[in-house]
Design an enzyme around this catalytic site. Structure first.
Site, PDB file in Angstrom:
ATOM      1  N   ARG A  10      -4.995  -3.395   5.485  1.00 56.06           N
ATOM      2  CA  ARG A  10      -3.702  -2.878   5.033  1.00 56.06           C
ATOM      3  C   ARG A  10      -3.941  -1.533   4.363  1.00 56.06           C
ATOM      4  O   ARG A  10      -4.463  -1.476   3.251  1.00 56.06           O
ATOM      5  CB  ARG A  10      -3.093  -3.880   4.035  1.00 56.06           C
ATOM      6  CG  ARG A  10      -1.640  -3.620   3.703  1.00 56.06           C
ATOM      7  CD  ARG A  10      -1.203  -4.481   2.529  1.00 56.06           C
ATOM      8  NE  ARG A  10      -1.670  -3.931   1.279  1.00 56.06           N
ATOM      9  CZ  ARG A  10      -2.039  -4.635   0.214  1.00 56.06           C
ATOM     10  NH1 ARG A  10      -2.011  -5.957   0.247  1.00 56.06           N
ATOM     11  NH2 ARG A  10      -2.447  -4.048  -0.890  1.00 56.06           N
ATOM     12  N   HIS A  54       1.027  -3.317  -0.585  1.00 57.29           N
ATOM     13  CA  HIS A  54       1.560  -4.565  -0.023  1.00 57.29           C
ATOM     14  C   HIS A  54       3.014  -4.353   0.393  1.00 57.29           C
ATOM     15  O   HIS A  54       3.424  -4.642   1.504  1.00 57.29           O
ATOM     16  CB  HIS A  54       1.447  -5.681  -1.059  1.00 57.29           C
ATOM     17  CG  HIS A  54       2.223  -6.913  -0.716  1.00 57.29           C
ATOM     18  ND1 HIS A  54       1.896  -7.728   0.344  1.00 57.29           N
ATOM     19  CD2 HIS A  54       3.334  -7.453  -1.280  1.00 57.29           C
ATOM     20  CE1 HIS A  54       2.779  -8.719   0.406  1.00 57.29           C
ATOM     21  NE2 HIS A  54       3.656  -8.582  -0.558  1.00 57.29           N
ATOM     22  N   TYR A 112      -6.375  -2.288  -7.880  1.00 57.43           N
ATOM     23  CA  TYR A 112      -7.309  -3.379  -7.589  1.00 57.43           C
ATOM     24  C   TYR A 112      -8.307  -3.107  -6.465  1.00 57.43           C
ATOM     25  O   TYR A 112      -9.131  -3.941  -6.167  1.00 57.43           O
ATOM     26  CB  TYR A 112      -6.537  -4.677  -7.294  1.00 57.43           C
ATOM     27  CG  TYR A 112      -5.433  -4.540  -6.250  1.00 57.43           C
ATOM     28  CD1 TYR A 112      -5.739  -4.565  -4.897  1.00 57.43           C
ATOM     29  CD2 TYR A 112      -4.102  -4.398  -6.637  1.00 57.43           C
ATOM     30  CE1 TYR A 112      -4.740  -4.443  -3.944  1.00 57.43           C
ATOM     31  CE2 TYR A 112      -3.089  -4.278  -5.680  1.00 57.43           C
ATOM     32  CZ  TYR A 112      -3.417  -4.294  -4.341  1.00 57.43           C
ATOM     33  OH  TYR A 112      -2.420  -4.178  -3.399  1.00 57.43           O
TER      34      TYR A 112
END
Lengths: 373, 328
Positions: free
Chosen positions: A270, A274, A283
């Site tokens: 990805r 998100h 993160y």
């Protein structure tokens, strides 16, 4: 995944690839993708990327409430759309909404859904990236992770129960995170037990919002899970559209001919957040993202097309410009359309309008007005 | 007219509808070879074969989802929960999928599905096995919900549920499966959303459904001896709720007691009470009372369980409280 135990020759972790780094296809594989289909795949992937980028921009500008992009993961939905037959049914997750575009759903209707206004076939009821098109056999999905997977299996079972539909199959999608859900287990179990004509595709994009795949599962791979359910599990390079196309065509043919279900793990990444509600810089490292950027599925397909003399800078630039112009023109046309009528919220709750909703509809229409906000 | 058991009435409804429409099939745990955990589906596997009477692995969330998917592509599944308690793990498929498919697809897709099974207490099966799940499900728009009390209604409502184009939840009762009742030979579908006055009276309206209708009938017989005439409205459908029949009865009797299994916080009883106070306020001579399971998890011990559930004497006491109050 613990990379220390992963080896390219280990059948449990082997990754099926067709496109090589130099842009050529592995000559040992009959991938079955004609030049015409490869060009179509390139167009669709290019257009999807442009669409996602534009929608994220609009969200940043406050013109769209929410969006979930498929950036970096275009190969799976586009190859799926190209490999499916018209009669098949699609039960997507967030990153496979665009399968319907490949299967003839108008781009205007797709963009209309993002604005949720009079251009929206769903009548302003669902957030963006929650499309549905019965005409192209793609269903609505719930963002509670996983319920579409058993539904896909149920649809597939239904096709074998119904006498007149022996050639239909269903395909259900999920991400790596969904494999932790009871619905995933139930779906895989039912698919195996009933030999349902279904293909379950997991796009392992390495991150479920901020949770890495290693914290979703202690399995060496996701594909290996299929073995426990008595069905083949295939691990494919999800950024290699030729490989995905080949794997899916084989899996679809198997399901269609009565050979039962297949589980496919498409290993991808990805590239963006998100959704527009997420900031991945919190993160994961830039270096990880940069490493995956080098494996971009569109760049890899372009190198393949270039090597075959099917693409060059001029053609690519035109393609990009045409796609962007089409998107911008549709946005201009639909963005300012009116909201669906307030009273329309009472429609489609039931097949008929029950008396209590008829009363509430009248109360809404005659009562105090809601704030305009 | 035949005198048959509740379970036979349900079975006849399913068989007749499966004969009528080849899109209908039955799926659930133990429904086939075992003939149903409570023998509701006895003989159906032999009659229709494994493609239409399907034994499943133990996964309510799984086969609820299987059913929703099958319904979305054009079949009409009947999904049996061995008991409605087990539907807790399938709640997402019912709440977020079955109930919303039509709405969220802008009316493009439909989900004609029946979820059915026994609901409520069943004599000493413990707290996790005695839930009255209707109070959760009846709040959800997009669903219809019926809870019949007699075999004829069980047959007619089940037939209507199967023919309906919306998701319909049929809540049966383990303690009613053996109960016999007259069922007309040509019992057809009974419209969803219609209550029935099963006993006429003039002093109080007792609203009940499922097994509690029988408790209300016992209470009414006892009240009769004390000169109190109770009218009983058997709701049959909990969503949509037939407020016309409830309100007409209360306007006649001026008093209302609602009896149901399940907890007193919120729920069907609170819903009925709200409608009665709103729509028949001027007709009321006394507050509306509810007789429910006490607000505790169901005990196992037989004496405790009996004391926990609504019994005829508690209904009688509630009615007398209202009548005394009205007499000043």
């Amino acid at each position: 995944m613990d990379t220390a135990v992963v080896s390219e020759t280990d059948p449990d972790v082997m990754l099926f690839r067709v496109l090589r780094d130099d842009g050529t296809a592995d000559p040992g594989v009959d991938h079955g993708m004609t030049d015409a289909v490869a060009l179509r795949a390139y167009f669709e992937m290019r257009r999807l990327r442009a669409l996602d980028a534009r929608m994220i921009l609009l969200q940043r500008q406050g013109r769209v409430g929410f969006y979930g992009a498929a950036t970096g993961q275009e190969a799976v939905p586009i190859a799926s759309g190209l490999a499916l037959a018209k009669q098949d049914w699609v039960f997507p997750a967030l990153r496979e909404q665009s399968v319907m575009l490949v299967r003839g759903y108008p781009l205007r209707d797709y963009i209309g859904q993002v604005f949720g206004n009079a251009a929206d076939n769903l009548k302003g009821r669902q957030p963006p990236s929650h499309q549905a098109g019965k005409a192209v056999h793609q269903v609505s999905w719930s963002p509670v992770i996983g319920p579409q997977i058993p539904q896909a299996v149920g649809a597939a079972m239904a096709m074998r129960m119904a006498k007149r539909r022996p050639h239909e199959i269903a395909v259900g999608y999920c991400g790596d995170g969904a494999t932790s859900q009871p619905d995933f287990h139930a779906a895989m179990n039912f698919a195996g037990v009933f030999k349902a004509p279904v293909v379950i595709i997991c796009q392992n994009n390495h991150w479920s919002i901020s949770v890495p795949t290693a914290k979703q599962t202690a399995s060496r791979t996701i594909a290996i899970k299929a073995r426990a359910y008595g069905m083949p599990g295939v691990r494919v390079d999800g950024n290699d559209v030729l490989a995905v196309y080949k794997v899916l065509r084989d899996a679809f043919a198997c399901a269609r001919s009565g050979g039962g279900p297949t589980f496919v793990e498409a290993v991808t990444y990805r590239m963006g957040a998100h959704t527009t509600s997420d900031d991945p810089k919190l993160y994961r490292s830039d270096s990880e993202v940069e490493a995956w950027a080098k494996k971009d599925p569109i760049d890899r397909l372009r190198r393949y097309l270039e090597a075959r003399g099917l693409m060059d800078d001029a053609r690519d630039t035109k393609l990009e410009a045409d796609a962007s112009a089409e998107i911008v023109s549709i946005i201009r046309e639909v963005e300012e359309l009116a909201a669906p009528s307030l009273a329309s919220m009472f429609d489609d709750v039931y097949a008929e309008l029950p008396w209590n909703l008829r009363e509430q509809k009248a109360a809404l229409e005659s009562g105090p007005r809601a704030p305009k906000h | 007219m035949r005198n048959i058991r509740f379970r036979e009435a349900l079975r006849e409804a399913m068989i007749e509808e499966m004969e009528r429409d080849d899109r209908v099939f039955l799926m659930g745990e133990e429904v086939g070879h075992y003939q149903g955990a409570y023998k509701v589906s006895e003989g159906m596997l032999e009659k229709f074969g494994e493609k239409r009477v399907i034994d499943t692995p133990i996964a309510e969330g799984g086969f609820a989802g299987i059913g929703v998917g099958a319904a979305m592509v054009g079949l009409r599944p009947i999904i049996e929960f061995m008991t409605w308690n087990f539907s807790a793990v399938a709640f997402d498929q019912i709440l977020n999928n079955a109930a919303k498919v039509r709405q969220m697809s802008g009316g493009q897709l439909t989900c004609p599905i029946v979820f059915r099974g026994p609901n409520g207490s069943a004599r000493q099966v413990g707290s996790q096995h005695s839930h009255s799940m209707e109070h959760f499900y009846a709040t959800v728009p997009g669903l219809k919900l019926v809870a019949p009390s007699f075999p004829a209604d069980a047959k007619g409502l089940m037939k209507a549920a199967i023919r309906d184009d919306n998701p319909v939840l049929v809540m049966e009762s383990e303690t009613l499966y053996g109960v016999k009742g007259d069922v007309p030979d040509d019992q057809d579908a009974i419209p969803l959303g219609k209550a029935a006055v099963v006993r006429e009276g003039k002093d109080v309206t007792i609203v009940a459904y499922s097994r509690m209708t029988h408790v209300a009938l016992e209470a009414a017989a006892a009240l009769e001896k004390d000169g109190i005439s109770a009218e009983i409205v058997d709701l049959r459908s909990l969503r949509p709720l037939d407020e016309d029949t409830i309100v007409a009865s209360v306007q006649k009797t001026h008093r209302c007691v609602v009896v149901h299994e399940g907890w007193p916080y919120g729920g069907v009883g609170a819903e009925v009470s709200d409608r009665v106070q709103r729509l028949a306020f001027d007709a009321l001579d006394a507050p509306i009372l509810r007789v429910t399971t006490w607000d505790v998890p169901m005990p196992y011990n037989a004496k405790l369980e009996l004391a926990c559930l609504p019994q005829p004497d508690r209904v009688v006491a509630a009615v007398k409280q209202l009548v005394r109050r009205a007499q000043g």
